[in-house]
Design a protein around this motif. Structure first.
Motif, mmCIF file in Angstrom:
data_model
loop_
_atom_site.group_PDB
_atom_site.id
_atom_site.type_symbol
_atom_site.label_atom_id
_atom_site.label_comp_id
_atom_site.label_asym_id
_atom_site.label_seq_id
_atom_site.Cartn_x
_atom_site.Cartn_y
_atom_site.Cartn_z
ATOM 1 N N GLU A 111 0.831 -1.207 0.000
ATOM 2 C CA GLU A 111 0.000 0.000 0.000
ATOM 3 C C GLU A 111 0.864 1.255 0.000
ATOM 4 O O GLU A 111 0.508 2.279 -0.594
ATOM 5 N N ALA A 112 2.028 1.181 0.642
ATOM 6 C CA ALA A 112 2.905 2.353 0.740
ATOM 7 C C ALA A 112 3.477 2.759 -0.615
ATOM 8 O O ALA A 112 3.883 3.914 -0.807
ATOM 9 N N THR A 113 3.489 1.850 -1.598
ATOM 10 C CA THR A 113 4.044 2.182 -2.920
ATOM 11 C C THR A 113 2.979 2.686 -3.886
ATOM 12 O O THR A 113 3.299 3.029 -5.025
ATOM 13 N N ALA A 114 1.714 2.738 -3.452
ATOM 14 C CA ALA A 114 0.613 3.010 -4.377
ATOM 15 C C ALA A 114 0.732 4.359 -5.071
ATOM 16 O O ALA A 114 0.394 4.503 -6.234
ATOM 17 N N GLY A 115 1.219 5.390 -4.382
ATOM 18 C CA GLY A 115 1.268 6.718 -4.983
ATOM 19 C C GLY A 115 2.630 7.139 -5.494
ATOM 20 O O GLY A 115 2.820 8.309 -5.845
ATOM 21 N N THR A 193 9.570 0.318 -11.695
ATOM 22 C CA THR A 193 10.826 0.065 -10.975
ATOM 23 C C THR A 193 11.244 1.258 -10.133
ATOM 24 O O THR A 193 11.636 1.127 -8.971
ATOM 25 N N LYS A 194 11.171 2.461 -10.716
ATOM 26 C CA LYS A 194 11.587 3.671 -9.995
ATOM 27 C C LYS A 194 10.708 3.929 -8.785
ATOM 28 O O LYS A 194 11.176 4.399 -7.743
ATOM 29 N N SER A 195 9.416 3.640 -8.924
ATOM 30 C CA SER A 195 8.494 3.889 -7.816
ATOM 31 C C SER A 195 8.523 2.781 -6.767
ATOM 32 O O SER A 195 7.890 2.909 -5.721
ATOM 33 N N GLY A 196 9.250 1.698 -7.064
ATOM 34 C CA GLY A 196 9.432 0.643 -6.068
ATOM 35 C C GLY A 196 8.449 -0.498 -6.144
ATOM 36 O O GLY A 196 8.525 -1.440 -5.353
ATOM 37 N N ILE A 201 6.630 -5.947 -4.947
ATOM 38 C CA ILE A 201 5.662 -7.007 -5.220
ATOM 39 C C ILE A 201 6.347 -8.370 -5.273
ATOM 40 O O ILE A 201 5.894 -9.344 -4.687
ATOM 41 N N LEU A 202 7.459 -8.437 -6.001
ATOM 42 C CA LEU A 202 8.138 -9.718 -6.145
ATOM 43 C C LEU A 202 8.753 -10.189 -4.828
ATOM 44 O O LEU A 202 8.843 -11.389 -4.586
ATOM 45 N N GLY A 203 9.148 -9.247 -3.978
ATOM 46 C CA GLY A 203 9.808 -9.615 -2.736
ATOM 47 C C GLY A 203 8.876 -9.878 -1.580
ATOM 48 O O GLY A 203 9.250 -10.566 -0.632
ATOM 49 N N ILE A 204 7.670 -9.331 -1.618
ATOM 50 C CA ILE A 204 6.770 -9.421 -0.467
ATOM 51 C C ILE A 204 5.541 -10.284 -0.754
ATOM 52 O O ILE A 204 5.194 -11.169 0.011
ATOM 53 N N LEU A 205 4.891 -10.036 -1.850
ATOM 54 C CA LEU A 205 3.669 -10.777 -2.149
ATOM 55 C C LEU A 205 3.869 -11.753 -3.301
ATOM 56 O O LEU A 205 2.945 -11.995 -4.077
ATOM 57 N N TRP A 206 5.066 -12.272 -3.414
ATOM 58 C CA TRP A 206 5.347 -13.138 -4.557
ATOM 59 C C TRP A 206 4.497 -14.401 -4.553
ATOM 60 O O TRP A 206 4.155 -14.940 -5.612
ATOM 61 N N LYS A 207 4.111 -14.865 -3.389
ATOM 62 C CA LYS A 207 3.286 -16.066 -3.336
ATOM 63 C C LYS A 207 1.890 -15.806 -3.903
ATOM 64 O O LYS A 207 1.363 -16.604 -4.684
ATOM 65 N N VAL A 208 1.303 -14.664 -3.509
ATOM 66 C CA VAL A 208 0.007 -14.289 -4.065
ATOM 67 C C VAL A 208 0.145 -14.074 -5.564
ATOM 68 O O VAL A 208 -0.691 -14.519 -6.364
ATOM 69 N N PHE A 209 1.211 -13.386 -5.918
ATOM 70 C CA PHE A 209 1.486 -13.087 -7.315
ATOM 71 C C PHE A 209 1.576 -14.379 -8.131
ATOM 72 O O PHE A 209 0.975 -14.508 -9.201
ATOM 73 N N VAL A 210 2.315 -15.349 -7.615
ATOM 74 C CA VAL A 210 2.504 -16.615 -8.326
ATOM 75 C C VAL A 210 1.195 -17.386 -8.435
ATOM 76 O O VAL A 210 0.874 -17.955 -9.490
ATOM 77 N N VAL A 211 0.406 -17.398 -7.357
ATOM 78 C CA VAL A 211 -0.877 -18.112 -7.385
ATOM 79 C C VAL A 211 -1.791 -17.515 -8.447
ATOM 80 O O VAL A 211 -2.442 -18.249 -9.214
ATOM 81 N N ILE A 368 -3.088 -3.284 -9.661
ATOM 82 C CA ILE A 368 -2.240 -2.668 -10.680
ATOM 83 C C ILE A 368 -0.925 -3.419 -10.829
ATOM 84 O O ILE A 368 -0.398 -3.572 -11.935
ATOM 85 N N THR A 369 -0.385 -3.913 -9.709
ATOM 86 C CA THR A 369 0.892 -4.615 -9.784
ATOM 87 C C THR A 369 0.786 -5.933 -10.547
ATOM 88 O O THR A 369 1.807 -6.485 -10.969
ATOM 89 N N GLN A 370 -0.422 -6.453 -10.712
ATOM 90 C CA GLN A 370 -0.610 -7.717 -11.426
ATOM 91 C C GLN A 370 -1.435 -7.550 -12.699
ATOM 92 O O GLN A 370 -1.785 -8.536 -13.356
#
Length: 400
Positions: A111-115, A193-196, A201-211, A368-370
């Motif tokens: 959520e902290a990267t949203a803006g 990438t610049k906004s983080g 996403i890949l480092g924190i929610l990668w499991k959700v992302f992969v599912v 948005i990240t997915q």
């Protein structure tokens, strides 16, 4: 000697890698420059998309000498059914797997990267001459009427005019839009990438992302297996033919922007010109199996983290509503989740489902990240539908 030309897929992969490297290592001024160029192209793309839909869908329907109305109804029903099945299946998988690995800290960091987006130096306002949904409806009216009336109640003047118009749009797509797609994709990944967002996403929610990605791949496999069974074609060949459009959609985050590449994939699948020019642009706006999988998965994750009750009794009406409300939304990056926002109260309740509240903001950030992979799933399913509609047209309508 024959000049060796790099194919579209390698160009897209190179653009993604360059975008990540620019966003990670180069100064912000360079990132803003690339994002500015990408934004200008994005404005031009949004201007062309309704014209492309109007040209292709109109001519696709008009060229159907028999059964245009029936094929339209069949295509819409298949697309809607696919969307509902995908959304319901997403909930069943997410509610089973997500409780074991989702944490509140992970969602807070996302959520902290949203803006944190990279600002462009300037932007160019280029409003479309007609909005996307209006273009779809107008294309239906013109195409169906020309198919039924041409040579009987009206002449060929309007038909020939749209045929020339379609040729012009085709030239624009192949000479301007497709060659510049890597720039658009590069800018997207520079911003992420610049906004983080990319590494968070890949480092924190990668499991959700992969599912979610696995669910996308499963539904694509099911769709092409059904298409292969109906058409008696090898589903693995159909899936292989889809790779260029799948890769393109990951970068563009737009079903509509991927139409030119998807049309070529449909051609490789053996779908006739009149059917692919009708089904592919239409399904780019009404078929959203991938987007629905992602939205339902994100909503399930948010509910699990906030103790909000969720079940099929709330998910199915939500999915059925979005299947209609989100028509034309997959054409724009992030369009599906923005269209879905007013209906999130069906999942979260009226208070927590407030579109200006933190829960909905979190939904946007997660989606948005997915979004890229959801879009890629959407366009892949579009061609599976095209193969099925082509078979129905050849076996049951032309033979009558």
């Amino acid at each position: 000697m024959k000049k060796h030309e790099i194919g579209l897929v390698p160009k897209l992969i190179i653009a993604i890698v360059i975008g990540i490297l620019i966003g990670q290592f180069l100064p912000e001024s360079v990132c803003r420059f690339v994002v500015t160029l990408s934004g200008i192209f994005g404005s031009f793309l949004k201007f062309v998309i309704p014209l492309m839909i109007l040209a292709y869908v109109t001519m696709g329907i008009a060229d159907l000498s028999q059964g245009a109305g029936k094929l339209l109804l069949i295509t819409v029903l298949i697309a809607y059914g696919s969307t509902i099945v995908a959304g319901s299946g997403s909930y069943l998988v997410s509610s089973t797997l997500f409780p074991s690995f989702i944490s509140a800290d992970a969602l807070a960091q996302i959520e902290a990267t949203a803006g944190n987006s990279v600002d462009s130096f300037f932007s160019i306002a280029l409003p479309p001459v007609i909005d996307t949904l209006s273009a779809v409806v107008l294309a239906f009216i013109l195409g169906l009427c020309m198919s039924a009336m041409r040579g009987k109640e009206i002449g060929d003047t309007l038909y020939n005019s749209f045929k020339d118009f379609s040729t012009i749009i085709d030239k624009v797509l192949h000479k301007a839009i497709i060659p510049l797609l890597p720039l658009f994709i590069c800018g997207t990944f520079v911003d992420m990438t610049k906004s983080g967002r990319t590494f968070v996403i890949l480092g924190i929610l990668w499991k959700v992302f992969v599912v979610v990605i696995i669910m996308h791949l499963i539904i694509i496999t099911i769709q092409f297996t059904v298409a292969g069974a109906v058409s008696k074609k090898n589903p693995f060949v159909l899936i292989k033919n889809q790779i260029p459009a799948y890769t393109t959609a990951i970068g563009t985050q737009s079903s509509a922007a991927t139409i030119p590449v998807n049309l070529e994939c449909a051609k490789n699948d053996g779908v006739s010109e009149e059917i692919r020019n009708f089904v592919v642009p239409l399904c780019a706006n009404i078929h959203m199996a991938g987007s629905m999988i992602t939205i339902v998965a994100c909503a399930t994750a948010v509910c699990l983290m906030n103790g909000i009750p969720i079940g099929l009794h709330t998910v199915v009406p939500f999915v059925m509503t979005l299947g209609i409300a989100m028509v034309a939304s997959p054409g724009a990056p992030g369009g599906s989740i923005m269209t879905a926002l007013p209906f999130l109260y069906m999942i979260f309740g009226k208070e927590l489902g407030n579109t200006d509240g933190p829960i909905c903001a979190l939904m946007v950030a997660l989606y948005i990240t997915q979004d890229s992979f959801g879009t890629a799933c959407n366009v892949s399913g579009d061609n599976a539908i095209g193969v099925v509609v082509e078979t129905i047209y050849q076996k049951f309508i032309l033979k009558k």
